[in-house]
Write a protein that holds these residues in place. Sequence first.
Motif, mmCIF file in Angstrom:
data_model
loop_
_atom_site.group_PDB
_atom_site.id
_atom_site.type_symbol
_atom_site.label_atom_id
_atom_site.label_comp_id
_atom_site.label_asym_id
_atom_site.label_seq_id
_atom_site.Cartn_x
_atom_site.Cartn_y
_atom_site.Cartn_z
ATOM 1 N N HIS A 163 0.837 -1.205 0.000
ATOM 2 C CA HIS A 163 0.000 0.000 0.000
ATOM 3 C C HIS A 163 0.869 1.252 0.000
ATOM 4 O O HIS A 163 0.594 2.218 -0.732
ATOM 5 C CB HIS A 163 -0.920 0.007 1.224
ATOM 6 N N GLN A 171 2.584 1.639 -3.403
ATOM 7 C CA GLN A 171 1.652 2.146 -4.401
ATOM 8 C C GLN A 171 1.376 3.632 -4.199
ATOM 9 O O GLN A 171 1.290 4.394 -5.162
ATOM 10 C CB GLN A 171 0.347 1.358 -4.347
ATOM 11 N N GLU A 172 1.274 4.053 -2.956
ATOM 12 C CA GLU A 172 1.013 5.458 -2.650
ATOM 13 C C GLU A 172 2.164 6.336 -3.148
ATOM 14 O O GLU A 172 1.937 7.371 -3.793
ATOM 15 C CB GLU A 172 0.835 5.630 -1.139
ATOM 16 N N THR A 181 2.355 6.261 -7.034
ATOM 17 C CA THR A 181 1.250 7.023 -7.619
ATOM 18 C C THR A 181 1.548 8.510 -7.589
ATOM 19 O O THR A 181 1.335 9.222 -8.589
ATOM 20 C CB THR A 181 -0.062 6.728 -6.873
ATOM 21 N N LYS A 182 2.057 8.999 -6.478
ATOM 22 C CA LYS A 182 2.368 10.421 -6.362
ATOM 23 C C LYS A 182 3.518 10.815 -7.288
ATOM 24 O O LYS A 182 3.492 11.895 -7.907
ATOM 25 C CB LYS A 182 2.683 10.773 -4.914
ATOM 26 N N ASN A 204 4.270 9.293 -10.101
ATOM 27 C CA ASN A 204 3.715 9.223 -11.453
ATOM 28 C C ASN A 204 2.860 10.458 -11.759
ATOM 29 O O ASN A 204 2.936 11.030 -12.856
ATOM 30 C CB ASN A 204 2.887 7.951 -11.608
ATOM 31 N N GLN A 205 2.060 10.886 -10.795
ATOM 32 C CA GLN A 205 1.233 12.082 -10.988
ATOM 33 C C GLN A 205 2.103 13.313 -11.185
ATOM 34 O O GLN A 205 1.793 14.181 -12.012
ATOM 35 C CB GLN A 205 0.311 12.271 -9.781
ATOM 36 N N LYS A 248 4.847 0.794 -12.959
ATOM 37 C CA LYS A 248 3.624 1.255 -13.620
ATOM 38 C C LYS A 248 2.490 0.253 -13.427
ATOM 39 O O LYS A 248 1.324 0.630 -13.294
ATOM 40 C CB LYS A 248 3.902 1.496 -15.099
ATOM 41 N N VAL A 253 0.907 0.834 -10.026
ATOM 42 C CA VAL A 253 -0.039 1.956 -9.922
ATOM 43 C C VAL A 253 -1.203 1.822 -10.901
ATOM 44 O O VAL A 253 -2.006 2.731 -11.044
ATOM 45 C CB VAL A 253 0.672 3.311 -10.139
ATOM 46 N N PHE A 260 -1.067 1.579 -14.184
ATOM 47 C CA PHE A 260 -0.873 2.251 -15.459
ATOM 48 C C PHE A 260 -0.372 1.234 -16.467
ATOM 49 O O PHE A 260 0.680 0.627 -16.282
ATOM 50 C CB PHE A 260 0.141 3.387 -15.324
#
Length: 211
Positions: free
Chosen positions: A8, A11-12, A15-16, A18-19, A75, A78, A80
């Motif tokens: 978790h 992934q968090e 994700t951040k 990647n954003q 990827k 997350v 993607f």
Amino acid sequence: MGQRFDDHRRQEILTKINQYIEEYSYPPSIREISKMMNVVSSSTAATYVNRLINDGYLKKRDSRSRTLEITPKGKEMVGFVEEKNHGIPLVGTVAAGQPIVAEESIEGFFPVPDNITYPIDELFMLSVQGDSMIEIGINNGDQIIVHRQSTADNGQIVVAMTEDYEATVKRFYKEAGQIRLHPENSTMADLFYSNVTILGLVISLYRPVLF
């Protein structure tokens, strides 16, 4: 680390990152990752990043700042999924003159011409630098389409890697216990080697600019 580093948390963080890359088109610094993850210490964020690199979710090109990349494994973490590119990869430059090093790093993709029937994953493209093949119409700046193979018949146009790990495009001949690479330019001499590695057979070309 003060917080449990489980899937978790991975992934968090991913994700951040990647954003951030999607918004700014470049990766965040360690300080920015620390701020995004609401951790006080940049060393904690650096530890997170190093764990993600070691686990195969991130990679770093060198020691400079802002060189983080999310790997395909990251990827996937997350959610993607990259669309599969159905083009021919353009992977650098090859000499048509004196040999130069050809580095395989994908610079883009080229649509597969209708008249080429080879499987896409057996093809690649190289930009030509030099004028040793001009008498058969391969000019400086042309992009050649190459079928990846390790053998060639005498007289075929190949991309070959020399014993000095330099790549060049020439007409191939194996004769009298040696390899002769023939330039299609009457002002240039043949090149002779005891051995070369065939990278592929030139099957077509594309000329980005006519004039």
